[in-house]
Design an enzyme around this catalytic site. Structure first.
Site, PDB file in Angstrom:
ATOM      1  CE1 TYR A 173      10.949  30.055  21.259  1.00 30.91           C
ATOM      2  CE2 TYR A 173      11.007  30.720  18.959  1.00 30.91           C
ATOM      3  CZ  TYR A 173      11.302  29.804  19.953  1.00 30.91           C
ATOM      4  OH  TYR A 173      11.940  28.629  19.640  1.00 30.91           O
ATOM      5  CG  HIS A 200      14.532  31.848  19.035  1.00 33.90           C
ATOM      6  ND1 HIS A 200      14.898  30.617  18.568  1.00 33.90           N
ATOM      7  CD2 HIS A 200      14.320  31.698  20.366  1.00 33.90           C
ATOM      8  CE1 HIS A 200      14.894  29.753  19.571  1.00 33.90           C
ATOM      9  NE2 HIS A 200      14.556  30.375  20.672  1.00 33.90           N
TER      10      HIS A 200
END
Lengths: 749, 749
Positions: free
Chosen positions: A270, A423
């Site tokens: 990410y 996440h």
């Protein structure tokens, strides 16, 4: 309703007159273009990229402008077409500036006019699957991608357009687009999250292109935040707002999204995604508002983040797939091309970045890319080498972190980070192991097939939550078939493991020790891992010492997700022959087929179990201590997976039924290779003979590893004090062991 | 007891005096050495190989002579050590000749003396697992390997040894070794089989080195064969003697082991193994007895075999793993280095072989290798390209064969060969498909892990017979859950499929059609396959038309062993959630987990089922005709496999429960790619819209394939006549279709 405003620690300076006068001035500058144009034909690397990009854009121009009504999810036509459009438009802008061929400007203009005609008519995207549905795409995030890229194209043809045309585009397209992404979707724009970074950058980039101070301010400082913001969640189960959060906008992202050494709480996959808007907007700000000195903001946090990101890779440059990550993404990703080019340009002393740029085989078609290409052509590249490192998590770097043990092409990642927001996975103290062939002991990553329409439109699949995030899908301890924090993200966000000690001074004896006291109420875990390089072993040895501490009796499951095929074990096992069933019913266990059950060697004092597998044409063995009554369960993922969303990957699980205090010790060797052309196995057998616990209590753990030729390692760990000045002394049997500091590694033979 | 002797068609000429006078004269010649020595330092490629080999051999010399008592199976110490010894001794011989450094000669001598001391004391190898147990190794085959290599070493140091030393070695080691491999093991020596080729070559090579005419004759002409030889079998289930066989020995191998165009009945993996003794002994014979003109024997069968072998590879040079083959073996194997070097030397007009030698990055350290290295250095290499081809099977080329359809990097192998002796699989009319990434639709190969001790000592595993050889493990039709020929090798050896027609004239429309009438008593099969290259498709399309003809009702199972992960289907399926069971109980079905069952699209007139998978980062789709009532079964190998001998590979099976006459048609597309760095899927969807049968009876089959943009192929096949001059005409509905010859391919849009 009380409103907070973000207070700047420096005075905001209006956009300077000089910068205002000239376009382009975002990622490509008026001065940079002059330099590039006067050197065309001189820097072969750049010229090649230029001609490749021309070929790519020309072929799109031949197809003609395509601005379909938005209807599809990722992978579908309208999604992929709009995505391709913004990428091509940005490139066309640079081509127009560099070649001065007006067909590129005209192509951009035609596209923008088509978007400006359509945009005011668009309702929300019909899919309605996101917490922040977009207009061009199914989520605002992709709309923000579009604006970040298209702002640059607009900047490049600004002077090509008439004032009336600019007014029209800004009024009917850009301003409403920016408002939609911000004031109309504060839940998207105002978070501390990669989504909002994109949103901030999008609004800021178009603000810079339009010279619109209001939009630039909105991007930098965010929208006002009401005091009592709620705790609603996004699609990934992450909170929209953190408790007590009072700042938003781009500068708040820089303050909060990174740890001081550049770690990003969601993990490298990410960060790779988020670093792009951080850098593109920062570079543009640096060109337009140099007074902000954004590249040195927070002690150069952007540079730190880029170097941290480059280091969170295996020997092939692939990012460690911790948390919700897709595998295979590497430093060849376009975001890293941007990062390397901008960071080299920022500090040309970082010549090692040039050797990554060489591997990328691509540069940006702008000022920074040109300078990288020129420096490579001038032979300035120096080798880039990854290093052992720890990175603290959390904005102050105090919320756990990750440790990377590394020697040559072998690297081990021990994850003791915080939850990582929506996440994050429930895998405290999990590890993954890599070598030159890739994964040796895997982190499953996420259950998602990004942009592949056939798999749920490319979104996270339900198995992501039910399997990939669960503890059993990772190489760490599961107590009583329940995931860490009971897989509750709120509990997860409230705690984090701690670094106990770390010592990488001796590159041949790297060690890290971490502690978790919150994943389970009744069990504390301590995991110490070592990477030992010894001349009598062909590759580094990994030693894993996992201490489970509990006053109650629990079932412990310790999974090991090896990559490859079972070759042999030194214990008997019974494999299911004609029927298979699942290992459990919840917390990911429902997704595991129980293929076989083994009984470790049944000796009076416990024994050493060995498991050898062949993966990527290499022989590996895990040798681990086991006791009578332990079970070794062979599993494979894929049960309760009605749409083939999961890979059918295998694992072995060491199960202890009535565990209280238990020290799990294992040694992982990469001992041999197999050549398919010669069919010769080199060193197919383990050299480890015994793994045993010499001593274990609340204060100390001492283990022994015996290997061929009478080699022996004794490793002692202080479980409570990490003080390097304290001397520890303990008698085991008739032998006194004494050491100073939190650990000792003693090799004899 | 009547004895046949092999009658030579030319007069046997005694070893010429000139050749006799000089050593070495097997693979390295006295004259060749002079040439090599005078050019040292001039041919960098050869010099590099020389120094690598020196480094390798020197390190073994440093370890010292190691001649352990034979005890281990393959993979174990004594096996691997003796194997390494013969390889190193052969190299040391060449090094002695080239460098004239006596340490190499001494090292060979010391080894030979140790072997000569041990050999007379050796009983049969204690493992006793072979139909022909060896002394140094577990099987005579490996002993023969040893002698083929060591003969060359002996030849190289012949003049270094005293006459007494030679007498000792020949009397105590070489002669008894050669007798053991021949007269003491006729079941090993006298077959038409790769084992015997090694045996013949071993006896012949040492005969040549010793100038022993009796051994040379024995090698060339075999042992006498008694008339009524029995039908006992070897370890692989193959017959020791074929019925009526009356000749043995090396020349008989050349006559019988190959088809006229060089195909080897066991398949390329075994030809790769067998070609080595064929070539090494032939090259030595060519040097010692040029009068034999062995290299042109049978119209140059050896050269044909080498070229056939090189062409039975995918785009990466990996051999098609048909029959009992291990995967991953390629033209980089040492046997192919030998083949390429010897064949180039034989005919230096074959300059395309030099480009393979470049890929091999190795040459032999002898006359032939030197000449290849020099030619490469002189820039003589020309590109090597694989071609579409058919190869007939059987010694007359009339027993079926294999067809290779090929365009660029895509290749399709249709197997209609004979049984292939003990290593043959029961997979008549099966196919496998390859592209630049490797296997797309796999042949499972064998259930064996060569030389990996942990897997049954590296031997064939029992799952080889129960699964890998069975029909269901291949991409071909299974009737009533019973393998072809009921998996009976005697029945299999009695029959073979036939080529119906083949046409590769139009490289964009390659077609082959084959017929089998013996695999099942009550079902005839005809398979026609096409490789169609069309500008509107990114890669060649594979069209598969499989006709099952029967007057009875049968269950048809058509498996498709795709390589990759299920992405999507256009039909519904139900996947087992919490339990799995096997698909059947015998003929390999007991090894398949039944993962899911699907119902093809239920339309009145039948439909087109589609299955899309992702493999090697590519998107593939199989589109096939299906009818209401058909089932699509998703399976995975690994059931009833107690020791993890099988890979857990997936397949889908189209099942027809009451099939009589049925035409199975499928189209396989490789339509897209996925990039993990950009996460961009290119063309993830199929472009095929419909696959249907327009007409089908005993005389004709006509199918239609509809694709995007109104494209349509109509393919008509004459099922009985392959005459290219006959015109066929048929009315379907109100349309007349007319064509000349066995097929027509008509594309419209």
């Amino acid at each position: 309703m009380k409103i907070y405003y973000y207070i700047l620690f420096f005075n905001f300076v209006l956009i300077s007159q000089t910068a205002c006068q000239r376009h382009p001035n975002l990622t490509l500058t008026h001065e940079g273009v002059k330099d590039i144009r006067s050197n065309l034909g001189q820097v072969a690397y750049f010229d090649r990229v230029l001609s490749e990009v021309q070929e790519e854009v020309d072929s799109e121009i031949n197809i003609g402008v395509q601005v379909p009504i938005p209807v599809d999810m990722a992978g579908g036509y309208s999604h992929e077409r709009h995505k391709r459009n913004f990428v091509i438009l940005q490139k066309a802008g640079n081509l127009y500036q560099i070649t001065q061929d007006k067909k590129y400007a005209q192509y951009i203009k035609d596209n923008l006019m088509a978007y400006a005609k359509m945009y005011p008519t668009l309702p929300l995207h019909p899919t309605n699957k996101s917490y922040a549905t977009g207009k061009i795409f199914w989520q605002c995030l992709n709309d923000a991608n579009w604006l970040v890229y298209v702002s640059q194209a607009y900047d490049c043809i600004y002077d090509y357009l008439s004032e009336e045309e600019r007014d029209y585009l800004e009024k009917d397209l850009f301003r409403p687009f920016a408002d939609f992404l911000s004031v109309e979707n504060p839940q998207f724009f105002n978070r501390i999250h990669n989504h909002s970074t994109w949103g901030n950058a999008a609004v800021g980039m178009i603000g810079l292109a339009m010279r619109d101070k209001e939009l630039i301010d909105r991007a930098l400082y965010g929208l006002p935040i009401s005091e009592g913001n709620d705790l609603s969640k996004d699609n990934d189960g992450g909170f929209i707002y953190e408790k007590g959060m009072s700042k938003a906008g781009f500068l708040a992202q820089l303050d909060n999204a990174f740890a001081p050494d550049g770690y990003f709480t969601e993990g490298p996959y990410y960060l790779r995604y988020a670093i792009f808007p951080f850098l593109i907007f920062s570079k543009s700000l640096d060109n337009m508002q140099p007074e902000l000195d954004i590249m040195n903001y927070r002690d150069g946090i952007l540079q730190k983040a880029v170097f941290a990101l480059l280091n969170q890779t295996d020997a092939n440059g692939k990012f460690f797939p911790i948390n919700d990550a897709l595998k295979g993404m590497s430093w060849k990703a376009r975001e890293l091309i941007t990062a390397v080019d901008i960071m080299y340009d920022q500090n040309p002393e970082n010549t090692s970045l040039l050797s990554i740029a060489e591997k990328q085989d691509q540069v940006l078609l702008d000022d920074t890319g040109y300078r990288v290409a020129k420096a490579i052509t001038d032979g300035k590249a120096t080798p880039y080498s990854q290093s052992p490192a720890i990175y603290g998590d959390g904005k102050d770097g105090t919320e756990g972190g990750i440790g990377i043990l590394r020697k040559d092409e072998t690297c081990l990642v021990l994850k003791y980070s915080a939850q990582g927001m929506g996440h994050g996975h429930f895998d405290k103290l999990s590890y993954s192991l890599y070598d030159d062939t890739g994964e040796v002991a895997q982190d499953y990553g996420s259950a998602r097939w990004v942009n592949i329409d056939q798999k749920g439109g490319g979104r996270y699949l339900k198995e992501n939550k039910t399997f990939a995030k669960q503890t059993i899908a990772h190489n760490t301890l599961v107590v009583n078939e329940t995931s860490h924090y009971e897989a509750n993200i709120e509990k997860g966000e409230a705690h984090h493991p701690e670094l106990h000690f770390v010592d990488f001074k001796d590159v041949n004896n790297q060690i890290i020790s971490t502690i978790d006291k919150h994943a389970y109420d009744n069990v504390d875990m301590q995991r110490t891992m070592l990477m030992i390089t010894d001349p009598s072993f062909p590759n580094p040895l990994i030693i894993d010492i996992l201490k489970a501490k509990s006053e109650s009796k629990n079932q412990y499951d310790l999974p090991f997700w090896y990559m490859g095929h079972v070759l042999s074990t030194n214990f008997d096992y019974t494999k299911s022959s004609a029927t298979l069933s699942t290992l459990g019913t919840d917390y990911g266990y429902q997704h595991l087929w129980r293929e076989a059950i083994g009984s470790p060697k049944d000796t009076i004092a416990g024994g050493t179990s060995q498991f050898t597998w062949l993966g990527n044409s290499k022989f590996y063995t895990s040798s681990f201590n086991s006791e009578p009554g332990d079970e070794i369960i062979f599993v494979r993922a894929g049960a309760n997976d009605p749409e083939y969303n999961l890979r059918s990957d295998p694992a072995i699980i060491q199960r202890v039924r009535d565990g209280g205090n238990r020290l799990f010790v294992s040694v992982i060797e990469s001992h041999g290779t197999y050549d398919h052309d010669t069919e010769i196995p080199l060193n197919p057998f383990s050299s480890i003979e015994k793994v045993s616990v010499l001593y274990d209590d609340a204060l100390y753990s001492i283990i022994e590893v015996y290997a061929k030729d009478n080699q022996k390692w004794t490793i002692a760990i202080s479980n409570q004090s990490a003080d390097t000045t304290i001397t520890h002394s303990i008698s085991v049997g008739n032998k006194a062991i004494e050491w100073k500091g939190p650990f000792t590694i003693n090799k004899t033979n």
